[in-house]
Each structure stands twice: as structure tokens, then as C-alpha cells.
Enzyme design. Structure first.
Site, PDB file in Angstrom:
ATOM      1  N   PHE A 165      44.003  43.198  31.108  1.00  0.00           N
ATOM      2  CA  PHE A 165      43.488  44.564  31.250  1.00  0.00           C
ATOM      3  C   PHE A 165      43.431  45.312  29.925  1.00  0.00           C
ATOM      4  O   PHE A 165      43.430  46.538  29.898  1.00  0.00           O
ATOM      5  CB  PHE A 165      44.301  45.351  32.285  1.00  0.00           C
ATOM      6  CG  PHE A 165      44.517  44.602  33.570  1.00  0.00           C
ATOM      7  CD1 PHE A 165      43.429  44.242  34.360  1.00  0.00           C
ATOM      8  CD2 PHE A 165      45.786  44.201  33.975  1.00  0.00           C
ATOM      9  CE1 PHE A 165      43.609  43.531  35.530  1.00  0.00           C
ATOM     10  CE2 PHE A 165      45.969  43.478  35.139  1.00  0.00           C
ATOM     11  CZ  PHE A 165      44.885  43.142  35.914  1.00  0.00           C
ATOM     12  N   GLY A 191      40.461  36.500  33.580  1.00  0.00           N
ATOM     13  CA  GLY A 191      40.358  36.627  35.032  1.00  0.00           C
ATOM     14  C   GLY A 191      38.941  36.796  35.556  1.00  0.00           C
ATOM     15  O   GLY A 191      38.655  36.484  36.707  1.00  0.00           O
ATOM     16  N   ASN A 217      27.016  35.649  38.460  1.00  0.00           N
ATOM     17  CA  ASN A 217      27.693  34.984  39.571  1.00  0.00           C
ATOM     18  C   ASN A 217      28.184  36.072  40.531  1.00  0.00           C
ATOM     19  O   ASN A 217      29.207  36.714  40.281  1.00  0.00           O
ATOM     20  CB  ASN A 217      28.857  34.143  39.033  1.00  0.00           C
ATOM     21  CG  ASN A 217      29.608  33.416  40.132  1.00  0.00           C
ATOM     22  OD1 ASN A 217      29.769  33.929  41.241  1.00  0.00           O
ATOM     23  ND2 ASN A 217      30.083  32.226  39.827  1.00  0.00           N
ATOM     24  N   PRO A 218      27.440  36.298  41.611  1.00  0.00           N
ATOM     25  CA  PRO A 218      27.788  37.411  42.515  1.00  0.00           C
ATOM     26  C   PRO A 218      29.211  37.334  43.062  1.00  0.00           C
ATOM     27  O   PRO A 218      29.862  38.355  43.237  1.00  0.00           O
ATOM     28  CB  PRO A 218      26.763  37.277  43.645  1.00  0.00           C
ATOM     29  CG  PRO A 218      25.616  36.536  43.031  1.00  0.00           C
ATOM     30  CD  PRO A 218      26.217  35.609  42.014  1.00  0.00           C
ATOM     31  N   LYS A 219      29.684  36.124  43.297  1.00  0.00           N
ATOM     32  CA  LYS A 219      31.035  36.008  43.859  1.00  0.00           C
ATOM     33  C   LYS A 219      32.072  36.509  42.855  1.00  0.00           C
ATOM     34  O   LYS A 219      32.958  37.294  43.188  1.00  0.00           O
ATOM     35  CB  LYS A 219      31.297  34.542  44.213  1.00  0.00           C
ATOM     36  CG  LYS A 219      32.642  34.305  44.860  1.00  0.00           C
ATOM     37  CD  LYS A 219      32.747  32.851  45.311  1.00  0.00           C
ATOM     38  CE  LYS A 219      34.080  32.584  45.982  1.00  0.00           C
ATOM     39  NZ  LYS A 219      34.150  31.205  46.477  1.00  0.00           N
ATOM     40  N   GLN A 254      35.538  40.774  40.539  1.00  0.00           N
ATOM     41  CA  GLN A 254      35.828  41.691  39.439  1.00  0.00           C
ATOM     42  C   GLN A 254      35.872  43.133  39.913  1.00  0.00           C
ATOM     43  O   GLN A 254      36.742  43.910  39.558  1.00  0.00           O
ATOM     44  CB  GLN A 254      34.712  41.597  38.379  1.00  0.00           C
ATOM     45  CG  GLN A 254      34.995  40.632  37.280  1.00  0.00           C
ATOM     46  CD  GLN A 254      36.181  41.082  36.469  1.00  0.00           C
ATOM     47  OE1 GLN A 254      36.114  42.012  35.701  1.00  0.00           O
ATOM     48  NE2 GLN A 254      37.297  40.428  36.659  1.00  0.00           N
ATOM     49  N   GLU A 312      34.837  46.584  33.315  1.00  0.00           N
ATOM     50  CA  GLU A 312      35.392  47.899  32.984  1.00  0.00           C
ATOM     51  C   GLU A 312      34.905  48.938  33.995  1.00  0.00           C
ATOM     52  O   GLU A 312      35.674  49.725  34.524  1.00  0.00           O
ATOM     53  CB  GLU A 312      34.962  48.338  31.572  1.00  0.00           C
ATOM     54  CG  GLU A 312      35.245  47.341  30.468  1.00  0.00           C
ATOM     55  CD  GLU A 312      36.685  47.344  29.983  1.00  0.00           C
ATOM     56  OE1 GLU A 312      37.532  47.995  30.600  1.00  0.00           O
ATOM     57  OE2 GLU A 312      36.962  46.660  28.973  1.00  0.00           O
TER      58      GLU A 312
END
Ligand SMILES: Cc1cc2nc3c(=O)[nH]c(=O)nc-3n(C[C@H](O)[C@H](O)[C@H](O)COP(=O)(O)OP(=O)(O)OC[C@H]3O[C@@H](n4cnc5c(N)ncnc54)[C@H](O)[C@@H]3O)c2cc1C
Ligand code: SF4
Lengths: 741, 325
Positions: free
Chosen positions: A241, A468, A634-636, A641, A708
Site C-alpha cells: 500500500f 497484489g 484483466n477484469p477479474k 483491486q 489507487e
């Protein structure tokens, strides 16, 4: 043609992670390694008077006690990475007696085992002369950032168009409020960790980092050795983060200790130590004044923001920058100040600056909607700008209105009855709230290498990170897309400082920058391969063709529009002894595009809260974001995210705060039981939606960046929902039970 | 962590002898080991009691009997307990996390130590950790601290949820020590800090908690636990209340109320109970009675909100108990 981009692939490294096979920094144990534990200052300001290490040195297993008394003098050559504060000088560790903040490292104890090192560190007697630190941002002096004071400064502290103050006086409807947002610590799952091993004057670090290239350069500068002598490795990150963007003192300490004891040293921060000197979201104070005509048209926006920083560095973030372009308004004034405290330097934390600034702006807009008796979305629609009015340039793309439509529809905004306290579920008070979100499309020069192996598989390398978001997976998709081969044939490696350099893994710029570099490297490789084929490489079927007449399809090279006489990658590699075939790519944004366009992602976020009318527990029951972020690779992964970011926003809204004891600057809740982040039960039903948005200007991939923005706006949506449920405007974050009693 | 001697007791008498000679009992270790790692607790000897046959749950007509080594999760899942004493499972599952509850024992739960942050910071003054060193919380950050039963020497709340419900239910403890066996009400296990906050309980040296008896009072099945906190799980109570009602024809015959998060020990609300007996089981009665709960409160600089939250929590807990069919 394979279309790998746009597919919802699962994480390539998912199995490794859930089966414990992904190796994190602290797990690269080295032969003969010793364990180091940092001793932190127990005063918040002052100096070290004495360190009595004799007794500790005799304790079982202790190898060394290192302090300013015996530590190597470090070069600390000048080096300022893009993630380092623009002014001031980084903390020098174990080089003197001065204490600038509570928990500042004053010694390291190195022992054979971790238990021995911890025990010895607890036993080390350090005497201080202490002074009263000033850690209260409300009482602190506000200064103009040094970079804005410089002549011809790039960053401006004060920005204005029209006359916001005068316009406010004449405005029919006004809102004025002050907003306070608590300091937050990133608190990723994985603690900061570094294993350092010297081999002569060469140093290898296995170190948790979102920016291995900078860690290499920074440590080289600190130790006064050539960057080539430092190798930084970090294949996996257990969440960050933003806390692992900079190279913090513990990395230096690990390397210093390893050199001191002449063997590899492992240093892992405790959870408590992660609250001392690894950055935090700064405590901020903001004032917003809005003025509107009776029809809702904004005629004045004033936004004054100030954030804490340390006394030795000026950390700056984009606290007030969104205000100049979010809405159409002729009179806008923003100002940004810093409040130096006797504290360690803050750093970027997810959605940095924007998250705090938009919180204030979007809560104020909601308040204005109530004063105008207008629907908050309608008010925003009325004030939708055609261009970036702050810079007077067009947006590369802006899908705000589409986000309102999609978000409101999926959320069921029309069910909302505007009167505060008017919605109930049984005894519970229900509130709906929404807010805008925005984050700039950052881009920084990046490089990548693509290597075609004889078996037809492709290795892709870049010094990027994956904290991540799924960089391993999404970058493989980019390479597969542009090489026209299945994702399974791509092996993407990252996290090594000897790979082609990339920008920091932050600011939502990894896909834009590194992805573009990989694309360029793939195109380079294809061009080289076509030249080879034209020369007669492979099965010689394409000999004599012009390279431009060739195209790649399904991992083979053909004459355009034809399907016979294809040449495979494998055929080509073996040709001419050039093995493997390598493509290099660089990506940079031309300065002109940046000047001609305003480039940002936008979104509309929604939250539903339920509040107990008796005991005031606040529960976020639903959260939803509709985003315009350009192309979604990548929609998944993108959805996941966004879910993570929205949860972070919920934490910011109703839980997260680092509380300092004013007497000595000690963070008193430096513990996962006391620093609250949402647990599963607090994590509601969350949805992320993406509007169709094509942006051919931002970068060749058309991706605007995401990660973000997913945190931005949520705290305002939740605050606005709390007001809707209770009629209470709480101008402080986090909003907790005690604020509603 | 400091080096220590470790012993595993095969029998109660062996364990008691070791403890009488200065060893500390180790059950689940979720309090003790945690604090040892931070060197807040520094026992020289540990006696592991996990092999003792104290992990049982028995139901009789009069009471539920829970062995001291029964795990929080086991007790919470036990069918007899759920049927006869629903307050206990509800209370247990509101505490800690599933992982902790799988190892944490009932005896250890009652003797868990305070969550005052200064207690865990070796360099901060704390009378509980180092008698006579002072109290960092009184002039420091004390939002989580007590509004009842505090002294000028310590203001930390007792953290156990279970203890609150056991106090409300009038549970007793069977103890075994070097000088024999005795039984005490759970309420009497806890001391007020007064001028000796380092002394938290009334066990004699070496005394072992053997089991807990929870009488099946007429109010036991109409009982609820409400834990108020800023996140939904894995957090100690800001304020909690256990409320148990025995109602006949709409009139409160008997009532038991205890509160957590507010006192330096689990706090039985006797005055509130008295104000309720004979009154209709309705919100209006609850509100009038709950107002009494704040009479003796003494808030600190940051925990004034608990004075408002306490009666609200009691009212709501009573309402919830009243709703139980
Ligand atoms: C992060 C975290 C969150 C938590 N949240 C909550 C919460 O929300 N609510 C809550 O109620 N609790 C909570 N707890 C506390 C947890 O419930 C206790 O730590 C646990 O119940 C202690 O039991 P144990 O068996 O592990 O005790 P141990 O750690 O083994 O022992 C604790 C103490 O009791 C003594 N002891 C143990 N058994 C006996 C016995 N039979 N006779 C005499 N002395 C004995 C030990 O010597 C020691 O002093 C939390 C704990 C943690 C770490
Ligand atoms: S309240 Fe009690 S535990 Fe906390 S610092 Fe004071 S004496 Fe120690």
C-alpha cells in the site's frame, strides 16, 4: 490472433501463494545468517546520552551491539529517488546522538537466534536527555513547501483562478467546513524484512520493496559503493500500500549489521516497529468553502489543506490538486501547506493525497446538495466540466457522467429518500451516500526485455513488483497479446534490480508504464524475428519477403493474410546461431501529450450504511464503485483491486487511525488488536463496475491505471451515508461510535 | 522472551505443588505466551496443565459445569450449553477470533490480563507491571479505560467478555490449592485496583481454577450479551452488557445485569436490577432503570463517551433479552 488482454485470468501465482510456495523476503534464509533486532528510542525528541552495551554483549548468543558508538560511518551520498520527498535529507541511522522521533533506531542487536536478539535488545540500557516533542498537527506551524518557494517551482502551493473569496461573499448558497483526517499506517500483512549478505564489496539484499531499482541506488549511495555492486531481489510482496516504495532505515541497518558482523543478517520489523519509521498517511487538516447559485451552479471553491511532515524532510502529496478540475467553476482557490512535527516522515499510502483531499471536497459537495435541496448526483451533473478548467486543456477522456449512470443504476440510488433518518430497516437507520473519485494517469519511463527461447516459450523481464494487483498475470497477458501466443507460453519475472529498470510500483502506473515497455519489447522482438525470417531463417519459407509484409499469428509468422508457409518462433531461434532472440522495449510519454491533455481516471462510488439507533454501531452494508479507467487488461484482477481499495476506504472512513501520545510522540495503538482495519464481518457486499472507455492518448495500451483510485472517494461516500442515516455531519475521520453518541 | 523452565504436570497435585513453588500455569497460552514474548510477563517457571483432565462440560438440572481447560470454541458449540445457558455461547463467540478461541481455555479467559496499551510497553510507567512506577494512562490516552472502579493507581478495564456474563449469571468457581478446596462466586475472583493494581485476583499462591458452575436460573434462557465496539469482530468491548430476564405476565420477576468495558472488573449492575424488579418488561422501564447505571461513574479525559454508551447498551441488551422467546 489470441486476445489475451481483456480476459479474466486467475492469478498465475495464485497457487504458489495459497500453498505457501511463494518465497517472501524474510524467507530467503542464508547460510550462517545472524538475526538483528532494532532498538528504538523511547523518547520523542532529544539525544542519546549513553549506551551501556557491555552487559548485553555477554548475553547468550549475542554477536554484536551496534550503535552510533561503533557503527561504520556511512557515506550517505546524495540520492533522491522519485518517491523520496522533494526537500530535506533522509534519516541517517546510527551516525549520531540526535533523536528526532519516538522509535527512531538507536542500536541494533545481532545474535545467533531471533529470541536471543530480541531478549538482548530488550535488555539494552540507553539513557537519553529528552525534550518535549511537538506532535500535534493542530498546534503546529504551517509552512509553504520548500519546492514551491523556489523560483520557477514546478509544484505550486497556491493555485487560483477568478476570485473565490469574493465570489463566495455573493453566493446565494454557501457551505464551509473543516475536515480532520487521522494519521494512518499501511499495515500490510507482510512485515518489512531484509536479509543482507556481503561478498567483499558486493551486497545482495532480499528485501521487501515496491521499487527494487531505487533500493539498489539508494543503498549504493548510502554505502558509497557503485550501484552495480548492489543486487536487490524481491519476487513477492505480501501487501504494501505504499509503505515499501521508499528504502527505509531498516534496510540500511540490515546491510550495516551484516558488514559489521561479517556474515549474512536477517532483520524483520515487528508490527510495532512498522509504526515508527516506515511512513504513514499524514494527518491532514482541511478547510473547504463552496458557493453556489440557487440553481446549483458552483461559483466559488476554496480549498485549504495542510498535512504533517517530519522536521527533516518535506513529504508532499496531491491533497488539493483534484479540486481545480473536478467541477466546472469560475472561481477556485487552493492552497497547500506542510506542518513539520517531531515525527518520522510520512509517505504515500494508497490513494495518497487524492483520498484525503477528495474526502473533504466530496463531503462539502454533499452538504451543499442538502442546502440546495438537490440530489447529490444531480448537483454534480450540473457542475460537470467540459475541459480541465484548472489547466485549460481537454481531458484525454472523462467518463464521469457514465459512471453516475451506471453506478446509480446498479446501486439502486433511486430508492433513496433524501430526508436524513428517513430510511429504516427494522430498527436500524439506513443511509445512502456517494462521492466522486479521481486519480491521475501517471506514467514514468520503463524498460523491459523479452527473450524467445528455442522451445517457443518466452521470458519477459522487468524490475517491476507485484504487491497484489496481479502484475505477474497481467503483464503476461500483455506479452501474450502482442506476441500472439498463449499466455501459458509466457514466463514473466520481476523484482530483481538487474532486470530492466521500471518506475516505482505505485501511483497506479505499473500497467501503463511497464505494460507499454513490454509491448514495445514484444514489437521489437517481432521485428527482429521478421528480419531473420526474411533472411531465410526458420524453414526458409519466408526468405526474401520484406519484413513489413509479415505478420504474427498464433505464435507463427506468416505472409500477411496467408496461412501457408508459417515460421514458428522455435524455428527462428535456432537460425543463425542467435539464441535466444531478444527484444528490448522502452516506454516513455512524450512531454507534449502531457501538456496538451489532462489525464485522469474518474469514478463514482456509493455506500450504504446501517446504524444502530441506540448504541450507534456503524456498519457499511454495501459498497459499489463505477469507474472509467480506460482499457481493463484483466477484469477479474481489476475487480479484486477495486474491492480491496474500497475496503481500505471503509477502514479510512470508520476505523483506521494511529494515535500518538502527545507527551512523547509514542504511537499507542501500534498493534493489530488496537489499530483497527476492517475484518471479514465488516466487509460488505462490494461491487466494482467499469464503464466502456477508450483512451488512445494516455499510452499505447490505453490503460489509465487503477488501484489507487479504488480507495479514493469511499470515505466521503460512507461519511455522506452516515449523515443521511443520522443527520449528523462528522468532519473527522475515522467516524466512530463515540462521534455519534 | 526470557529463558524459562518448563514442566508438564501429569496430575492436579503435581501442578499445584509446582505452582505453589512459584511456577505459572500454562493453559492455552494466548495471554501468557503473548506477554512473555513481549517480556511483560517474565515467569521463571511454567507448568503446563493441558494434560489435566479438566476439559469437560457437564449439564445437570441445576447447573452447567465447565472444566477450566475446556476451550472457548468447545463451550460455545456445546449443545447443552446452547440450550440451557445461551448467554455463554453468545458471549464467547463475541470474543477474540476463531483461531484464538480454539486454544484459549475458560480458566485462562477469566485470568487474562488488561489490554491497556501502556501495560504492554516496557518503557512506559505502569503500576500494574512495575508497582510504584506510576500510571501512564491517567494523564495519557485513556479512551478505552474504566469509568467504574478505577483508582489513582490504575484505570484499566477488565477485558474478559465471559467474566461479564458469568458474573451476571451468578456463577461460582471451584478452586484447588495447597491448602485444599474452596468455592467462590466468580465476582469475588476479581479485585479492585485500589493501591495494588498488580494484584488482580483473589487466588492464593498455587491455587488452580478447576471448574465453573453456572446455575440454571429461571432467567438463564432469556439472556443476551451485547458487545459494542467499532468493528464487528476481533476487538475488545467499548461497552458490553449481559442481561438476563425472568418475566411473568409481562412483569419482571428477576433480572441480572453486568457490564463490561466500563469497570476495572466485570461490573454487576445491582442498582439497575433493583430498579427493574416488579416493572413491566418494556423499553420505558429499561430506560429509567439504565439511567441509574451511570451514577457512580468517573470518566477520564478521553472516555466520557462511555458514560453515554453504558445506559444505551444496557437498554438495548435488555430489549434483546426481552425479545427472546
Ligand atoms: C488478539 C486477542 C484478542 C482477544 N480478544 C478477546 C475478546 O474480545 N474477549 C475476550 O474475552 N478475550 C479476548 N482475548 C483473550 C483470550 O480470550 C484469552 O487470552 C484467553 O481466554 C486466555 O486463555 P488461555 O487458556 O490461553 O490462558 P493462558 O494464556 O494459558 O493463561 C492466562 C492466565 O491464566 C492463568 N491460568 C490459566 N489457566 C488457569 C487455571 N486453570 N487456574 C489458574 N490459573 C490459570 C495462567 O497462569 C495465566 O496467568 C483476546 C486475546 C487476544 C490475544
Ligand atoms: S491503567 Fe493500569 S495497566 Fe494501564 S498504565 Fe495505568 S496502571 Fe498500568
Amino acid at each position: 490472433m489470441t486476445t489475451a488482454i481483456g480476459k479474466s485470468l486467475s492469478r498465475i501465482d495464485g497457487r504458489l501463494k495459497v500453498t505457501g510456495q511463494a518465497t517472501y523476503a524474510a524467507e530467503f534464509n542464508q547460510e550462517g545468517q545472524a538475526h538483528a533486532v532494532i532498538v528504538g528510542s523511547t523518547v520523542g525528541l532529544g539525544r542519546i546520552e549513553a549506551i551501556d552495551s557491555a552487559a548485553v554483549e555477554k548475553m547468550p548468543g549475542v554477536v554484536a551491539v551496534i550503535s552510533h558508538l561503533n557503527a561504520q560511518r556511512l557515506a550517505y551520498n546524495e540520492h533522491r529517488g522519485p518517491i523520496d520527498p522533494p526537500a530535506g535529507e533522509r534519516l541517517h541511522v546510527l551516525q549520531g546522538t540526535e533523536i528526532r522521533f519516538f522509535g527512531e533506531p538507536v542500536a541494533i542487536v545481532v545474535a545467533e537466534t531471533l529470541d536471543q536478539a530480541e531478549h538482548a535488545a530488550n535488555a539494552l540500557k540507553v539513557t537519553y536527555s529528552a525534550r518535549q516533542p511537538q506532535v500535534d498537527a493542530h498546534a503546529g506551524e504551517r509552512v509553504i513547501p520548500a519546492v514551491a518557494r523556489r523560483p520557477g517551482a514546478r509544484a505550486e502551493a497556491d493555485v487560483a483562478r477568478g476570485d473565490a473569496d469574493k465570489a463566495l461573499e455573493t453566493a446565494a448558497v454557501k457551505v464551509e467546513a473543516e475536515y480532520v483526517i487521522a494519521r494512518e499506517n499501511h499495515n500490510p500483512m507482510e512485515p518489512h524484512a531484509t536479509i543482507a549478505a556481503w561478498n567483499g564489496d558486493r551486497l545482495t539484499l532480499w528485501s521487501k520493496s515496491q521499487f527494487v531499482a531505487n533500493e539498489q541506488a539508494e543503498i549504493a549511495a548510502i554505502f558509497g559503493i557503485p550501484p552495480e555492486n548492489v543486487q536487490v531481489n524481491c519476487p513477492f510482496i505480501g501487501g504494501a500500500f505504499g509503505t515499501s516504495l521508499r528504502t527505509w532505515p531498516h534496510v540500511t541497518l540490515a546491510a550495516l549489521a551484516a558488514r559489521h558482523v561479517n556474515r549474512p543478517v536477517k532483520l524483520v520489523l515487528t508490527r510495532k516497529q512498522m509504526f515508527f519509521a516506515t511512513g504513514h498517511r499524514p494527518y491532514t487538516l482541511q478547510r473547504i468553502a463552496l458557493g453556489a447559485q440557487p440553481d446549483g451552479k458552483l461559483i466559488s471553491i476554496a480549498h485549504e489543506g495542510a498535512g504533517e511532515t517530519s522536521r527533516y524532510e518535506e513529504f508532499m502529496e496531491a491533497l488539493t490538486s483534484v479540486t481545480s478540475f473536478m467541477y466546472s467553476c469560475p472561481n477556485v482557490r487552493t492552497s497547500y501547506r506542510l506542518i513539520p512535527l517531531d515525527a518520522s516522515t510520512p509517505t504515500y499510502m494508497r490513494g495518497p493525497g487524492e483520498a484525503s483531499g477528495i474526502h473533504a471536497l466530496e463531503c462539502a459537495v454533499d452538504e451543499l446538495a442538502y442546502k440546495l435541496q438537490m440530489d447529490p448526483i444531480d448537483l454534480r451533473r450540473i457542475n460537470e466540466p467540459q475541459i480541465d478548467e484548472g489547466r485549460q486543456v481537454p481531458f484525454s477522456s472523462r467518463s464521469m457522467l457514465k459512471c453516475y449512470d451506471l453506478g446509480a443504476e446498479r446501486f439502486g440510488w433511486s430508492r433513496r429518500t433524501p430526508e436524513p433518518g428517513s430510511m429504516r430497516d427494522g430498527r436500524l437507520l439506513i443511509g445512502y451516500g456517494m462521492a466522486n473519485a479521481s486519480y491521475p494517469c501517471l506514467f514514468a519511463p520503463a524498460n523491459a526485455r523479452v527473450r524467445l527461447l528455442p522451445d517457443g516459450t518466452v521470458e519477459v523481464e522487468a524490475a517491476a513488483s507485484d504487491m497484489g494487483p496481479g502484475t505477474y498475470t497481467s503483464m503476461s497477458q500483455v506479452a501474450a497479446e502482442y506476441l500472439g501466443i498463449p499466455v501459458e507460453r509466457i514466463r514473466f519475472s520481476l523484482g530483481r534490480s538487474d532486470f530492466p529498470a521500471t518506475p516505482p510500483h505505485g501511483g497506479s502506473m505499473t500497467m501503463a508504464s511497464v505494460g507499454s515497455a513490454i509491448r514495445a519489447a514484444c514489437l521489437d522482438l517481432q521485428a527482429k524475428a521478421a528480419v531473420l525470417a526474411a533472411k531465410g531463417g526458420g524453414n526458409a519459407g519466408l526468405a526474401g519477403q520484406s519484413p513489413e509484409a509479415l505478420e504474427w499469428r498464433d505464435g507463427m509468422l506468416f505472409v500477411k493474410g496467408r496461412s501457408d508457409r508459417g515460421v514458428t518462433y522455435a524455428d527462428l531461434v535456432s537460425y543463425g546461431g542467435e539464441s535466444p532472440l531478444v527484444g528490448e522495449g522502452t516506454a516513455a510519454r512524450d512531454a507534449e501529450t502531457g501538456q496538451k491533455y489532462s489525464m485522469h481516471s474518474f469514478g463514482a462510488v456509493f455506500a450504504e450504511v446501517a446504524i444502530d439507533p441506540d448504541v450507534k454501531t456503524i456498519k457499511v452494508r454495501r459498497a459499489l464503485g463505477a469507474y472509467g479507467v480506460g482499457r481493463v487488461v484483466n477484469p477479474k484482477l481489476a475487480t479484486s483491486q477495486c474491492i480491496g481499495g474500497m475496503i481500505g476506504g471503509i477502514g479510512m472512513a470508520i476505523m483506521e487511525r494511529t494515535v500518538l501520545d502527545r507527551r512523547n510522540g509514542r504511537p499507542i495503538n501500534a498493534h493489530m488488536a488496537d489499530y483497527l482495519v476492517p475484518v471479514n464481518l465488516d466487509t460488505p457486499h462490494i461491487e466494482a463496475h467499469f464503464v466502456d472507455e477508450e483512451d488512445t492518448i494516455v499510452n499505447p495500451l490505453g490503460v489509465k491505471g487503477l488501484g489507487e483510485i479504488a480507495l479514493v472517494g469511499m470515505s466521503a461516500a460512507v461519511s455522506n451515508a452516515i449523515h443521511h442515516a443520522t443527520g449528523r455531519r462528522v468532519h473527522e475521520l475515522p467516524i466512530m461510535i463515540e462521534n455519534l453518541l | 522472551m526470557r529463558p524459562f523452565e518448563f514442566q508438564r504436570a501429569a496430575s492436579e497435585s503435581e501442578a499445584i505443588a509446582a505452582a505453589a513453588a512459584g511456577a505459572r500455569y500454562l493453559a492455552g497460552g494466548t495471554t501468557l505466551v503473548d506477554l512473555m514474548r513481549e517480556e511483560v510477563e517474565t515467569p521463571e517457571k511454567i507448568v503446563d496443565i493441558n494434560r489435566l483432565p479438566l476439559n469437560y462440560i457437564r449439564a445437570t438440572d441445576e447447573a452447567i459445569v465447565i472444566g477450566a481447560l475446556a476451550r472457548m470454541s468447545e463451550v460455545a458449540a456445546n449443545q447443552d450449553v446452547r440450550r440451557l445457558q445461551p448467554l455463554i455461547p453468545e458471549t464467547l463467540t463475541e470474543g477474540a477470533s476463531p483461531q484464538l478461541r480454539n486454544v484459549a481455555s475458560i480458566g485462562g479467559n477469566l485470568l487474562q490480563r488488561v489490554r491497556c496499551p501502556y501495560f504492554r510497553m516496557l518503557d512506559a510507567a505502569c503500576n500494574k507491571r512495575v508497582p510504584g512506577s506510576g500510571c501512564s494512562a491517567i494523564d495519557g490516552l485513556n479512551a478505552g479505560h474504566a469509568i467504574l472502579g478505577s483508582s489513582e493507581h490504575c484505570v484499566a478495564t477488565h477485558p474478559s467478555d465471559l467474566a461479564v456474563s458469568l458474573v451476571a449469571l451468578g456463577a461460582t468457581l471451584s478452586l484447588k490449592g495447597p491448602r485444599g478446596e474452596r468455592t467462590i462466586p466468580v465476582e469475588e475472583l476479581f479485585r479492585l485496583p485500589e493501591s495494588t493494581p498488580h494484584l488482580e485476583h483473589t487466588l492464593e499462591p498455587g491455587e488452580l481454577i478447576v471448574e465453573v458452575h453456572v446455575p440454571n436460573g429461571p432467567y438463564a434462557r432469556k439472556a443476551r450479551y451485547l458487545k459494542v465496539r467499532d468493528r464487528s469482530s476481533y476487538e475488545f468491548a467499548l461497552v458490553s452488557a449481559a442481561a438476563a430476564l425472568h418475566v411473568e405476565n409481562g412483569i419482571i420477576k428477576e433480572v441480572r445485569i453486568a457490564a463490561g468495558g466500563v469497570g476495572t472488573r466485570p461490573w454487576r449492575m445491582n442498582a439497575v436490577e433493583q430498579a427493574l424488579v416488579g416493572k413491566p418488561a418494556a423499553r420505558a422501564s429499561y430506560e429509567i432503570a439504565a439511567a441509574v447505571s451511570t451514577e457512580e461513574t468517573r470518566p477520564l479525559s478521553h472516555n466520557g463517551f462511555k458514560v453515554k454508551l453504558l445506559p444505551a447498551t444496557i437498554v438495548r441488551a435488555l430489549e434483546m433479552a426481552g425479545d427472546v422467546a
